[in-house]
Design a protein around this motif. Sequence first.
Motif, short mmCIF file in Angstrom:
data_model
loop_
_atom_site.label_atom_id
_atom_site.label_comp_id
_atom_site.label_asym_id
_atom_site.label_seq_id
_atom_site.Cartn_x
_atom_site.Cartn_y
_atom_site.Cartn_z
N HIS A 83 -39.16 -5.38 19.01
CA HIS A 83 -38.35 -4.30 19.61
C HIS A 83 -37.18 -4.84 20.42
O HIS A 83 -36.05 -4.41 20.27
CB HIS A 83 -39.23 -3.44 20.53
CG HIS A 83 -40.27 -2.65 19.81
ND1 HIS A 83 -41.57 -3.10 19.62
CD2 HIS A 83 -40.21 -1.43 19.24
CE1 HIS A 83 -42.25 -2.19 18.97
NE2 HIS A 83 -41.46 -1.16 18.71
N LYS B 68 -38.61 -8.38 6.99
CA LYS B 68 -38.48 -7.48 8.14
C LYS B 68 -37.06 -7.49 8.71
O LYS B 68 -36.69 -6.60 9.46
CB LYS B 68 -39.44 -7.91 9.26
CG LYS B 68 -40.75 -7.15 9.31
CD LYS B 68 -41.63 -7.67 10.42
CE LYS B 68 -41.59 -6.81 11.67
NZ LYS B 68 -42.59 -7.25 12.67
N ASN C 292 -38.19 -9.93 33.40
CA ASN C 292 -38.19 -8.50 33.07
C ASN C 292 -39.30 -7.74 33.78
O ASN C 292 -40.46 -8.15 33.75
CB ASN C 292 -38.36 -8.32 31.56
CG ASN C 292 -37.13 -8.75 30.78
OD1 ASN C 292 -36.07 -9.00 31.36
ND2 ASN C 292 -37.26 -8.84 29.47
#
Length: 287
Positions: free
Chosen positions: A11, A39, A139
């Motif tokens: 993602h 992918k 993060n």
Amino acid sequence: MSIVVTGATGHLGRLVVEGLLAAGVPAGQVAAVVRNKEKAADLADRGVELRVADYNAPETLTGVFAAGDKVLLVSGSEVGRRVPQHRAVIDAARAAGVAHLVYTGVLGGPDADFDLAAEHKVTEQAVLDSGLPYTFLRNGWYHENYTEHLAPVLTHGAVVGSAGAAGRVGSAARADYAAAAVAVLTGEGHEGVAYELSGDVAWSFPEYAAEVAAQSGKPVTYRQVSPAEHLAVLTGAGIPEPVAAILVDVDAAIDRGLLAGGSGDLSRLIGRPTTPLADAVAAALKG
Ligand SMILES: NC(=O)c1ccc[n+]([C@@H]2O[C@H](COP(=O)([O-])OP(=O)(O)OC[C@H]3O[C@@H](n4cnc5c(N)ncnc54)[C@H](OP(=O)(O)O)[C@@H]3O)[C@@H](O)[C@H]2O)c1
């Protein structure tokens, strides 16, 4: 020189690759490290170079980086296996002589004393030991950790957790963290800096439940349970016990204020306010 993004079919990595292209980096200067080329076929179609490697197989990382590359190491998703995985990437980056290694760690860095942070702390030290020019993107939580799991919340009318009602989460959208990575990879002066990245507004679970209720038009409240009950709820929902235990530990960390953030680093890096939680709720409800 290329900007190389690992985890590019995940993602966050995908958002970073797309953000680099949107920022005007020529596709020929962007490389995506992937396990599965299929992918990433759409990225290859746009001119992004695909480099195939698996963090679990260090030999596949040989030749994946070149001297002068800027590399974003997106932390792996297999909790418990990430230290050797990340070390393999760092070793390959050092052997290649990359110009800049950017790592997605966790809010708090060395001060984050919860289970999920342990591998990030060891990785940050390995980056420091490598001697490579680095940036740490520590993060905070993604909004999507919560909003991607709205179905049971709406079914049961409850957000269930073991964090206290006063615990606050300074989350931001994945896209915000991706934009921060793009800013660092395309900008100057970020070497040797650790950014503490979090959303501008920290929210509590009762506030989150109220937001879901207001937007869905359904009664949703926060149901605070004990850590033991929380573990039982999560395992009862099919989450493996070790993963459930990590999630319960995260709620304890939220109680201690470790995921509230508040440095302002994220909005400063991306040059705009972070995405409000309400936007992520709206997007999730739209499906
Ligand atoms: N801050 C937060 O709230 C939060 C939440 C969840 C996770 N995280 C961390 O942030 C990272 C990025 O988040 P995300 O949402 O993008 O996660 P994600 O969608 O699960 O992406 C993880 C990426 O890592 C790649 N990967 C996993 N194991 C690998 C291996 N052995 N070798 C090579 N690549 C491997 C995956 O490759 P494939 O596409 O081939 O599977 C995928 O591209 C996660 O991996 C995790 O460390 C942070």
